[in-house]
Design a protein around this motif. Sequence first.
Motif, PDB file in Angstrom:
ATOM      1  N   SER A  17       0.833  -1.203   0.000  1.00 43.17           N
ATOM      2  CA  SER A  17       0.000   0.000   0.000  1.00 43.17           C
ATOM      3  C   SER A  17       0.870   1.255   0.000  1.00 43.17           C
ATOM      4  O   SER A  17       1.848   1.347   0.734  1.00 43.17           O
ATOM      5  CB  SER A  17      -0.916   0.020   1.224  1.00 43.17           C
ATOM      6  OG  SER A  17      -1.556   1.277   1.335  1.00 43.17           O
ATOM      7  N   ALA A  18       0.491   2.221  -0.831  1.00 43.20           N
ATOM      8  CA  ALA A  18       1.214   3.490  -0.902  1.00 43.20           C
ATOM      9  C   ALA A  18       0.499   4.587  -0.109  1.00 43.20           C
ATOM     10  O   ALA A  18       0.859   5.756  -0.205  1.00 43.20           O
ATOM     11  CB  ALA A  18       1.370   3.926  -2.360  1.00 43.20           C
ATOM     12  N   CYS A  19      -0.521   4.226   0.688  1.00 43.52           N
ATOM     13  CA  CYS A  19      -1.273   5.222   1.469  1.00 43.52           C
ATOM     14  C   CYS A  19      -0.412   5.834   2.565  1.00 43.52           C
ATOM     15  O   CYS A  19       0.327   5.122   3.244  1.00 43.52           O
ATOM     16  CB  CYS A  19      -2.487   4.566   2.127  1.00 43.52           C
ATOM     17  SG  CYS A  19      -3.924   4.405   1.072  1.00 43.52           S
ATOM     18  N   TYR A  20      -0.524   7.139   2.742  1.00 46.63           N
ATOM     19  CA  TYR A  20       0.023   7.806   3.922  1.00 46.63           C
ATOM     20  C   TYR A  20      -1.147   8.317   4.742  1.00 46.63           C
ATOM     21  O   TYR A  20      -2.278   8.445   4.237  1.00 46.63           O
ATOM     22  CB  TYR A  20       0.993   8.928   3.547  1.00 46.63           C
ATOM     23  CG  TYR A  20       0.645   9.685   2.288  1.00 46.63           C
ATOM     24  CD1 TYR A  20      -0.094  10.863   2.331  1.00 46.63           C
ATOM     25  CD2 TYR A  20       1.072   9.216   1.044  1.00 46.63           C
ATOM     26  CE1 TYR A  20      -0.402  11.556   1.174  1.00 46.63           C
ATOM     27  CE2 TYR A  20       0.756   9.896  -0.123  1.00 46.63           C
ATOM     28  CZ  TYR A  20       0.021  11.063  -0.051  1.00 46.63           C
ATOM     29  OH  TYR A  20      -0.301  11.744  -1.201  1.00 46.63           O
ATOM     30  N   GLU A  21      -0.914   8.599   6.005  1.00 47.02           N
ATOM     31  CA  GLU A  21      -2.001   8.861   6.950  1.00 47.02           C
ATOM     32  C   GLU A  21      -2.928   9.991   6.497  1.00 47.02           C
ATOM     33  O   GLU A  21      -4.147   9.906   6.636  1.00 47.02           O
ATOM     34  CB  GLU A  21      -1.418   9.182   8.336  1.00 47.02           C
ATOM     35  CG  GLU A  21      -2.457   9.543   9.381  1.00 47.02           C
ATOM     36  CD  GLU A  21      -3.525   8.478   9.595  1.00 47.02           C
ATOM     37  OE1 GLU A  21      -4.698   8.840   9.783  1.00 47.02           O
ATOM     38  OE2 GLU A  21      -3.175   7.275   9.552  1.00 47.02           O
ATOM     39  N   SER A  22      -2.387  11.055   5.932  1.00 51.44           N
ATOM     40  CA  SER A  22      -3.202  12.226   5.598  1.00 51.44           C
ATOM     41  C   SER A  22      -3.809  12.165   4.201  1.00 51.44           C
ATOM     42  O   SER A  22      -4.484  13.107   3.780  1.00 51.44           O
ATOM     43  CB  SER A  22      -2.349  13.497   5.710  1.00 51.44           C
ATOM     44  OG  SER A  22      -1.258  13.434   4.798  1.00 51.44           O
ATOM     45  N   LEU A  23      -3.609  11.078   3.487  1.00 55.11           N
ATOM     46  CA  LEU A  23      -4.005  11.000   2.076  1.00 55.11           C
ATOM     47  C   LEU A  23      -5.514  11.142   1.872  1.00 55.11           C
ATOM     48  O   LEU A  23      -6.312  10.424   2.468  1.00 55.11           O
ATOM     49  CB  LEU A  23      -3.538   9.663   1.481  1.00 55.11           C
ATOM     50  CG  LEU A  23      -3.971   9.388   0.040  1.00 55.11           C
ATOM     51  CD1 LEU A  23      -3.324  10.386  -0.917  1.00 55.11           C
ATOM     52  CD2 LEU A  23      -3.609   7.962  -0.364  1.00 55.11           C
ATOM     53  N   HIS A  24      -5.883  12.078   1.011  1.00 54.09           N
ATOM     54  CA  HIS A  24      -7.242  12.194   0.482  1.00 54.09           C
ATOM     55  C   HIS A  24      -7.134  12.004  -1.026  1.00 54.09           C
ATOM     56  O   HIS A  24      -6.193  12.504  -1.654  1.00 54.09           O
ATOM     57  CB  HIS A  24      -7.862  13.558   0.776  1.00 54.09           C
ATOM     58  CG  HIS A  24      -8.242  13.754   2.204  1.00 54.09           C
ATOM     59  ND1 HIS A  24      -7.306  13.980   3.198  1.00 54.09           N
ATOM     60  CD2 HIS A  24      -9.448  13.752   2.823  1.00 54.09           C
ATOM     61  CE1 HIS A  24      -7.932  14.116   4.355  1.00 54.09           C
ATOM     62  NE2 HIS A  24      -9.233  13.975   4.167  1.00 54.09           N
ATOM     63  N   ILE A  25      -8.096  11.292  -1.600  1.00 54.16           N
ATOM     64  CA  ILE A  25      -8.028  11.040  -3.033  1.00 54.16           C
ATOM     65  C   ILE A  25      -8.203  12.354  -3.799  1.00 54.16           C
ATOM     66  O   ILE A  25      -8.932  13.255  -3.374  1.00 54.16           O
ATOM     67  CB  ILE A  25      -9.079   9.990  -3.459  1.00 54.16           C
ATOM     68  CG1 ILE A  25      -8.802   9.499  -4.882  1.00 54.16           C
ATOM     69  CG2 ILE A  25     -10.498  10.523  -3.306  1.00 54.16           C
ATOM     70  CD1 ILE A  25      -9.546   8.239  -5.248  1.00 54.16           C
ATOM     71  N   ASP A  26      -7.509  12.478  -4.940  1.00 59.10           N
ATOM     72  CA  ASP A  26      -7.569  13.700  -5.739  1.00 59.10           C
ATOM     73  C   ASP A  26      -8.717  13.683  -6.742  1.00 59.10           C
ATOM     74  O   ASP A  26      -8.941  14.673  -7.442  1.00 59.10           O
ATOM     75  CB  ASP A  26      -6.247  13.905  -6.484  1.00 59.10           C
ATOM     76  CG  ASP A  26      -5.111  14.214  -5.532  1.00 59.10           C
ATOM     77  OD1 ASP A  26      -5.329  14.978  -4.590  1.00 59.10           O
ATOM     78  OD2 ASP A  26      -4.003  13.675  -5.718  1.00 59.10           O
ATOM     79  N   THR A  27      -9.418  12.572  -6.827  1.00 59.19           N
ATOM     80  CA  THR A  27     -10.604  12.468  -7.679  1.00 59.19           C
ATOM     81  C   THR A  27     -11.830  12.696  -6.807  1.00 59.19           C
ATOM     82  O   THR A  27     -11.936  12.117  -5.735  1.00 59.19           O
ATOM     83  CB  THR A  27     -10.683  11.066  -8.316  1.00 59.19           C
ATOM     84  OG1 THR A  27      -9.445  10.763  -8.945  1.00 59.19           O
ATOM     85  CG2 THR A  27     -11.802  11.002  -9.331  1.00 59.19           C
ATOM     86  N   SER A  28     -12.749  13.538  -7.255  1.00 58.34           N
ATOM     87  CA  SER A  28     -13.923  13.815  -6.430  1.00 58.34           C
ATOM     88  C   SER A  28     -14.834  12.600  -6.361  1.00 58.34           C
ATOM     89  O   SER A  28     -14.791  11.705  -7.210  1.00 58.34           O
ATOM     90  CB  SER A  28     -14.696  15.011  -6.987  1.00 58.34           C
ATOM     91  OG  SER A  28     -15.408  14.650  -8.160  1.00 58.34           O
ATOM     92  N   LYS A  29     -15.678  12.592  -5.338  1.00 58.61           N
ATOM     93  CA  LYS A  29     -16.587  11.454  -5.152  1.00 58.61           C
ATOM     94  C   LYS A  29     -17.521  11.278  -6.341  1.00 58.61           C
ATOM     95  O   LYS A  29     -18.003  10.181  -6.606  1.00 58.61           O
ATOM     96  CB  LYS A  29     -17.403  11.640  -3.874  1.00 58.61           C
ATOM     97  CG  LYS A  29     -18.358  12.835  -3.883  1.00 58.61           C
ATOM     98  CD  LYS A  29     -19.136  12.929  -2.574  1.00 58.61           C
ATOM     99  CE  LYS A  29     -20.082  14.121  -2.553  1.00 58.61           C
ATOM    100  NZ  LYS A  29     -20.810  14.228  -1.275  1.00 58.61           N
ATOM    101  N   TRP A  30     -17.772  12.351  -7.082  1.00 56.86           N
ATOM    102  CA  TRP A  30     -18.657  12.284  -8.245  1.00 56.86           C
ATOM    103  C   TRP A  30     -18.017  11.464  -9.368  1.00 56.86           C
ATOM    104  O   TRP A  30     -18.733  10.843 -10.153  1.00 56.86           O
ATOM    105  CB  TRP A  30     -18.965  13.691  -8.756  1.00 56.86           C
ATOM    106  CG  TRP A  30     -19.296  14.633  -7.650  1.00 56.86           C
ATOM    107  CD1 TRP A  30     -18.466  15.572  -7.088  1.00 56.86           C
ATOM    108  CD2 TRP A  30     -20.530  14.727  -6.935  1.00 56.86           C
ATOM    109  NE1 TRP A  30     -19.100  16.239  -6.076  1.00 56.86           N
ATOM    110  CE2 TRP A  30     -20.378  15.746  -5.953  1.00 56.86           C
ATOM    111  CE3 TRP A  30     -21.753  14.054  -7.020  1.00 56.86           C
ATOM    112  CZ2 TRP A  30     -21.393  16.108  -5.084  1.00 56.86           C
ATOM    113  CZ3 TRP A  30     -22.763  14.427  -6.152  1.00 56.86           C
ATOM    114  CH2 TRP A  30     -22.582  15.431  -5.210  1.00 56.86           C
TER     115      TRP A  30
END
Length: 353
Positions: free
Chosen positions: A58-71
């Motif tokens: 996994s490349a996730c870091y703790e503060s990661l938010h996806i850059d693609t909107s939920k839409w």
Amino acid sequence: MATVTREARLPKACVIGAGCSGFTTIKRLKDYGIPYDCFEMSDEIGGNWYYKNPNGMSACYESLHIDTSKWRLAFEDFPVPKDWPDFPHHAQLFQYFKDYVDHFGLRPTITFNTRVETARRTADGLWAVTLSTGKTRLYDVLFVCNGHHWDPRVPEYPGEFDGPAFHAHAYCDPFDPVDMRGKNVVVVGMGNSAMDIASELSQRPIAKNLWVSARRGVWVFPKYLNGKPADKSAMPAWMPRKLGLALSRSVLKKTIGRMEDYGLPKPDHEPLEAHPSVSGEFLTRAGCGDIKFKPAIKALEGKRVRFADDSVEDVDAIVFATGYKISFPFFDDPDLLPDADHRLPLFKRMMKP
């Protein structure tokens, strides 16, 4: 009893991996009643979005938010929760994936904690798949869904660096794997992960100095335009693509201005000509002077780093946000492996002609 021939039955598929590509593939196979086996080397679905995945990928870091909107990220047959923010945190996305798998009854069809060791073509065109259990099974069709963000690519430079230097894949937060407080830090790269990590570390209570080092300038796009998620905007279907691109570029340039005005290098391409870097914070940090820019690294000199313009800085830590190799460890056929430049010519980026 009559023998059942290959032509008289549905083909059986093998799916490698149960990340979002893997579990959506088996969902579609299940919809059409096509038999399959899905093998996942971890103990849970989600792949890259499984924070601290025990398989180490996994490349996730703790503060990661996806850059693609939920839409844009929502599955067409499984809406995202109504109370979600526009850009959800990785933990929300991971739960959404698990809910999807359970809603469609896919979990019982996934074999967890089982790795595909080799996948080879047989003389009669089948796939011989050998598992970490030691068993080998035959399949008619192979779907490769092992992901592309787990095998870090780290550039090589002349000399040696005496401090900690690690890929963004290992980054969890400003204190793990290295406490960055009071440190002089170089983040190499200008992709989305580089933007996130540089923005986080450049905050004054954390890094003493933070430089972003890159070979070329890029356009950094905001997450919002006119108060709405930028990727929610779309040109009318009737508009010619060339005209739509020209109008989009004009709007972006007018909205964000010149990269040079933020202290960043001038991009060598037009907006939308290359994969965009998206950040709601990076340009502000750069404009405030918290993030400073350097050209590519020229050499490592112990505790110092020399850049392409021959400027030299005392550096305590380097974070390489330099992308990933495209790797298929279960293939040994050269025709199924990417070239030295990590290119793999595929029809629709999926199938080898």
